[in-house]
Write a protein that holds these residues in place. Structure first.
Motif, PDB file in Angstrom:
ATOM      1  N   VAL A   1     102.496  34.109  34.808  1.00  0.00           N
ATOM      2  CA  VAL A   1     102.791  35.529  34.880  1.00  0.00           C
ATOM      3  C   VAL A   1     101.805  36.155  35.849  1.00  0.00           C
ATOM      4  CG1 VAL A   1     103.013  37.697  33.626  1.00  0.00           C
ATOM      5  CG2 VAL A   1     103.652  35.537  32.514  1.00  0.00           C
ATOM      6  N   GLN A   2     102.333  36.669  36.939  1.00  0.00           N
ATOM      7  CA  GLN A   2     101.492  37.178  38.023  1.00  0.00           C
ATOM      8  C   GLN A   2     101.552  38.713  37.997  1.00  0.00           C
ATOM      9  OE1 GLN A   2     102.798  36.597  42.193  1.00  0.00           O
ATOM     10  NE2 GLN A   2     100.911  35.431  42.453  1.00  0.00           N
ATOM     11  N   GLU A   3     100.529  39.322  37.448  1.00  0.00           N
ATOM     12  CA  GLU A   3     100.475  40.778  37.381  1.00  0.00           C
ATOM     13  C   GLU A   3      99.878  41.332  38.679  1.00  0.00           C
ATOM     14  OE1 GLU A   3      98.377  41.855  33.849  1.00  0.00           O
ATOM     15  OE2 GLU A   3      99.965  41.097  32.517  1.00  0.00           O
ATOM     16  N   PHE A   4     100.441  42.437  39.132  1.00  0.00           N
ATOM     17  CA  PHE A   4      99.964  43.023  40.383  1.00  0.00           C
ATOM     18  C   PHE A   4     100.238  44.528  40.385  1.00  0.00           C
ATOM     19  CE2 PHE A   4     104.395  41.995  40.982  1.00  0.00           C
ATOM     20  CZ  PHE A   4     104.901  43.003  41.792  1.00  0.00           C
TER      21      PHE A   4
ATOM     22  N   LYS B   1     102.624  49.133  38.389  1.00  0.00           N
ATOM     23  CA  LYS B   1     102.320  47.751  38.038  1.00  0.00           C
ATOM     24  C   LYS B   1     103.604  46.924  37.975  1.00  0.00           C
ATOM     25  CE  LYS B   1      98.173  48.962  35.409  1.00  0.00           C
ATOM     26  NZ  LYS B   1      97.510  48.937  34.080  1.00  0.00           N
ATOM     27  N   GLY B   2     103.484  45.669  38.368  1.00  0.00           N
ATOM     28  CA  GLY B   2     104.627  44.757  38.310  1.00  0.00           C
ATOM     29  C   GLY B   2     104.213  43.402  37.774  1.00  0.00           C
ATOM     30  N   ARG B   3     105.219  42.588  37.463  1.00  0.00           N
ATOM     31  CA  ARG B   3     104.976  41.219  36.989  1.00  0.00           C
ATOM     32  C   ARG B   3     105.949  40.265  37.669  1.00  0.00           C
ATOM     33  NH1 ARG B   3     105.183  40.998  30.496  1.00  0.00           N
ATOM     34  NH2 ARG B   3     106.863  42.503  30.803  1.00  0.00           N
ATOM     35  N   ASN B   4     105.441  39.334  38.434  1.00  0.00           N
ATOM     36  CA  ASN B   4     106.246  38.210  38.892  1.00  0.00           C
ATOM     37  C   ASN B   4     106.169  37.108  37.836  1.00  0.00           C
ATOM     38  OD1 ASN B   4     106.874  39.386  41.396  1.00  0.00           O
ATOM     39  ND2 ASN B   4     105.013  38.572  42.340  1.00  0.00           N
ATOM     40  N   ILE B   5     107.278  36.443  37.607  1.00  0.00           N
ATOM     41  CA  ILE B   5     107.354  35.406  36.574  1.00  0.00           C
ATOM     42  C   ILE B   5     107.754  34.099  37.252  1.00  0.00           C
ATOM     43  CG2 ILE B   5     108.454  34.704  34.421  1.00  0.00           C
ATOM     44  CD1 ILE B   5     109.068  37.760  34.004  1.00  0.00           C
ATOM     45  N   ILE B   6     106.931  33.075  37.106  1.00  0.00           N
ATOM     46  CA  ILE B   6     107.164  31.797  37.784  1.00  0.00           C
ATOM     47  C   ILE B   6     107.239  30.685  36.744  1.00  0.00           C
ATOM     48  CG2 ILE B   6     106.325  30.163  39.513  1.00  0.00           C
ATOM     49  CD1 ILE B   6     104.714  33.561  39.483  1.00  0.00           C
ATOM     50  N   ALA B   7     108.365  29.998  36.702  1.00  0.00           N
ATOM     51  CA  ALA B   7     108.554  28.879  35.772  1.00  0.00           C
ATOM     52  C   ALA B   7     108.560  27.579  36.561  1.00  0.00           C
ATOM     53  CB  ALA B   7     109.870  29.037  35.015  1.00  0.00           C
ATOM     54  N   SER B   8     107.650  26.678  36.232  1.00  0.00           N
ATOM     55  CA  SER B   8     107.497  25.423  36.973  1.00  0.00           C
ATOM     56  C   SER B   8     107.949  24.236  36.137  1.00  0.00           C
ATOM     57  CB  SER B   8     106.037  25.225  37.388  1.00  0.00           C
ATOM     58  OG  SER B   8     105.648  26.214  38.315  1.00  0.00           O
TER      59      SER B   8
ATOM     60  N   CYS C   1     110.891  45.005  48.282  1.00  0.00           N
ATOM     61  CA  CYS C   1     110.465  43.616  48.058  1.00  0.00           C
ATOM     62  C   CYS C   1     108.954  43.506  47.821  1.00  0.00           C
ATOM     63  CB  CYS C   1     110.871  42.734  49.237  1.00  0.00           C
ATOM     64  SG  CYS C   1     112.619  42.846  49.674  1.00  0.00           S
ATOM     65  N   LEU C   2     108.433  44.362  46.968  1.00  0.00           N
ATOM     66  CA  LEU C   2     106.992  44.412  46.746  1.00  0.00           C
ATOM     67  C   LEU C   2     106.478  43.177  46.006  1.00  0.00           C
ATOM     68  CD1 LEU C   2     106.721  48.183  45.752  1.00  0.00           C
ATOM     69  CD2 LEU C   2     106.349  47.148  48.003  1.00  0.00           C
ATOM     70  N   GLY C   3     107.265  42.677  45.049  1.00  0.00           N
ATOM     71  CA  GLY C   3     106.848  41.494  44.305  1.00  0.00           C
ATOM     72  C   GLY C   3     106.792  40.248  45.157  1.00  0.00           C
ATOM     73  N   SER C   4     107.778  40.070  46.030  1.00  0.00           N
ATOM     74  CA  SER C   4     107.767  38.880  46.886  1.00  0.00           C
ATOM     75  C   SER C   4     106.664  38.966  47.942  1.00  0.00           C
ATOM     76  CB  SER C   4     109.128  38.685  47.553  1.00  0.00           C
ATOM     77  OG  SER C   4     109.505  39.816  48.303  1.00  0.00           O
ATOM     78  N   GLN C   5     106.372  40.180  48.397  1.00  0.00           N
ATOM     79  CA  GLN C   5     105.244  40.324  49.319  1.00  0.00           C
ATOM     80  C   GLN C   5     103.959  39.867  48.649  1.00  0.00           C
ATOM     81  OE1 GLN C   5     104.884  43.906  51.832  1.00  0.00           O
ATOM     82  NE2 GLN C   5     106.819  44.592  50.933  1.00  0.00           N
ATOM     83  N   TYR C   6     103.784  40.279  47.396  1.00  0.00           N
ATOM     84  CA  TYR C   6     102.560  39.903  46.695  1.00  0.00           C
ATOM     85  C   TYR C   6     102.513  38.395  46.453  1.00  0.00           C
ATOM     86  CZ  TYR C   6      98.656  39.874  43.490  1.00  0.00           C
ATOM     87  OH  TYR C   6      97.441  39.610  42.921  1.00  0.00           O
ATOM     88  N   TRP C   7     103.603  37.820  45.947  1.00  0.00           N
ATOM     89  CA  TRP C   7     103.615  36.387  45.636  1.00  0.00           C
ATOM     90  C   TRP C   7     103.387  35.551  46.898  1.00  0.00           C
ATOM     91  CZ3 TRP C   7     106.966  32.329  47.083  1.00  0.00           C
ATOM     92  CH2 TRP C   7     106.753  31.123  46.402  1.00  0.00           C
ATOM     93  N   ALA C   8     104.041  35.916  47.976  1.00  0.00           N
ATOM     94  CA  ALA C   8     103.949  35.125  49.202  1.00  0.00           C
ATOM     95  C   ALA C   8     102.540  35.129  49.787  1.00  0.00           C
ATOM     96  CB  ALA C   8     104.947  35.640  50.237  1.00  0.00           C
ATOM     97  N   GLN C   9     101.770  36.180  49.488  1.00  0.00           N
ATOM     98  CA  GLN C   9     100.382  36.249  49.970  1.00  0.00           C
ATOM     99  C   GLN C   9      99.367  35.807  48.924  1.00  0.00           C
ATOM    100  OE1 GLN C   9      99.648  39.911  52.648  1.00  0.00           O
ATOM    101  NE2 GLN C   9     101.446  40.491  51.444  1.00  0.00           N
ATOM    102  N   ASN C  10      99.835  35.640  47.680  1.00  0.00           N
ATOM    103  CA  ASN C  10      98.945  35.248  46.574  1.00  0.00           C
ATOM    104  C   ASN C  10      99.685  34.226  45.706  1.00  0.00           C
ATOM    105  OD1 ASN C  10      96.683  37.550  46.743  1.00  0.00           O
ATOM    106  ND2 ASN C  10      98.702  38.503  47.022  1.00  0.00           N
ATOM    107  N   LEU C  11      99.918  33.067  46.260  1.00  0.00           N
ATOM    108  CA  LEU C  11     100.739  32.064  45.591  1.00  0.00           C
ATOM    109  C   LEU C  11     100.143  31.688  44.231  1.00  0.00           C
ATOM    110  CD1 LEU C  11     101.517  29.941  48.744  1.00  0.00           C
ATOM    111  CD2 LEU C  11     103.125  31.388  47.495  1.00  0.00           C
ATOM    112  N   HIS C  12     101.023  31.369  43.294  1.00  0.00           N
ATOM    113  CA  HIS C  12     100.590  31.180  41.904  1.00  0.00           C
ATOM    114  C   HIS C  12      99.687  29.970  41.713  1.00  0.00           C
ATOM    115  CE1 HIS C  12     104.225  28.745  42.369  1.00  0.00           C
ATOM    116  NE2 HIS C  12     103.801  28.002  41.362  1.00  0.00           N
ATOM    117  N   LYS C  13      99.677  29.059  42.688  1.00  0.00           N
ATOM    118  CA  LYS C  13      98.767  27.915  42.667  1.00  0.00           C
ATOM    119  C   LYS C  13      98.133  27.767  44.045  1.00  0.00           C
ATOM    120  CE  LYS C  13      99.705  24.081  40.603  1.00  0.00           C
ATOM    121  NZ  LYS C  13     100.331  22.788  40.213  1.00  0.00           N
TER     122      LYS C  13
END
Length: 328
Positions: free
Chosen positions: A85-88, A99-106, A196-208
């Motif tokens: 869970v990627q909070e930003f 505030k937003g939350r990206n959710i990544i299931a691996s 596309c604020l969540g994808s901007q954040y994820w793409a610059q701050n990858l979950h791993k």
């Protein structure tokens, strides 16, 4: 889903012009009808779309967003190996911080050969395309523009472990995708970074750290009953072989009237930022109408469960499953 673009995208990208000849599909060497996959249940996917909508409009920092996000996290924890869970925090077009939350299931965490499947799970704050001006500041339930793609990916998460696979899979649900400046606002963001604020954040701050994937597929507005996909221009610029392969799969499965072999103008969507920042070649499977826009109830109060077709959800889910398992 964000505004329709006839955009010249200036992020230090050099856009490559794709002619119709270049976009034509190459003959497939694989008979994709013979690829073994687990069964995609359209009733199940439809129910997952409905559950999201039953929470209400999943707008930034709303009760519905909190409840639906918690539900999605709990659901994915039942099937994935790990859920991140990627909070930003991000700024809307008017400078307001939310505030937003990206959710990544691996899945299959140890695999280095990985695939990303993505959609956005938020719904738009304003129905600024509604035919009734009184609704222009009303939140959108977003059954098709958001929940449909998530519903397909939830069903994939549920069935994926029914068949052994070696490659890794990451399902990424982006938040704050659909909050770009409404039509009635005075503010215009030239490069459209207010979408596309969540994808901007994820793409610059990858979950791993050092995360990478061989390709990605984004779903947007995939549940409408009159389903029609064309080859979005940016996808054909960034990842033409991936897009052509998906269209080959759809053709073999008998879905050529849904996956149309025509080029379409560029759209601002999450795949732009994943390609630009994360350097992962990602395509956008996004619906376009015969008239050249999106589906008829895009960004209106009528984007509800009446828009959603089980057959459409099934077609998209089946194509994704074949794409994933044919690469094994």
């Amino acid at each position: 889903m964000k505004t329709k673009l006839f955009l010249i995208f200036l992020l230090s990208l050099v856009l490559v012009s794709c002619s119709k000849k270049q976009a034509t599909e190459q003959a497939s060497a694989t008979n994709y009808k013979d690829v073994k996959t687990p069964e995609f249940n359209a009733d199940s996917a439809y129910n997952y779309v409905k559950v999201q909508c039953d929470f209400g409009a999943r707008t930034p920092e709303s009760v519905a967003a909190k409840q639906c996000g918690d539900y999605l996290i709990a659901f994915l924890n039942n099937f994935a190996d790990t859920v991140y869970v990627q909070e930003f925090t991000a700024k809307l077009y008017d400078g307001k911080e939310v505030k937003g939350r990206n959710i990544i299931a691996s899945f299959n965490n140890e695999a280095t050969d990985r695939v990303v499947l993505a959609s956005h799970w938020d719904s738009r704050l304003w129905a600024d395309k509604d035919e009734d001006a009184k609704n222009h500041r009303t939140p959108v339930i977003a059954a098709n523009d958001g929940a449909s793609g998530v519903g397909v990916l939830m069903e994939l998460a549920r069935v994926i472990k029914q068949q052994k696979f070696n490659q890794g899979l990451d399902i990424v649900l982006f938040d704050l995708e659909d909050q770009g400046a409404p039509d009635w606002a005075d503010t215009i963001i030239e490069d459209q970074r207010d979408w596309c604020l969540g994808s901007q954040y994820w793409a610059q701050n990858l979950h791993k750290p050092y995360y990478s994937a061989k390709y990605g597929i984004l779903l947007d507005m995939v549940g409408y009953k009159d389903l029609r996909f064309t080859k979005e221009q940016q996808s054909m610029t960034y990842a033409p072989s991936i897009m052509n392969n998906i269209w080959n799969i759809a053709n073999d499965l008998g879905y050529s009237e849904t996956f149309i072999n025509n080029l379409e103008s560029s759209v601002m969507d999450d795949h732009i930022w994943v390609n630009h920042y994360a350097k992962i070649p990602m395509i956008d499977i996004v619906a376009h109408s015969h008239q050249g826009g999106f589906f008829p109830y895009w960004h209106t109060t009528k984007d509800n469960m009446d828009c959603i077709s089980k057959e459409s959800l099934y077609k998209v889910g089946k194509v994704l499953l074949v794409a994933f398992f044919s690469a094994e």
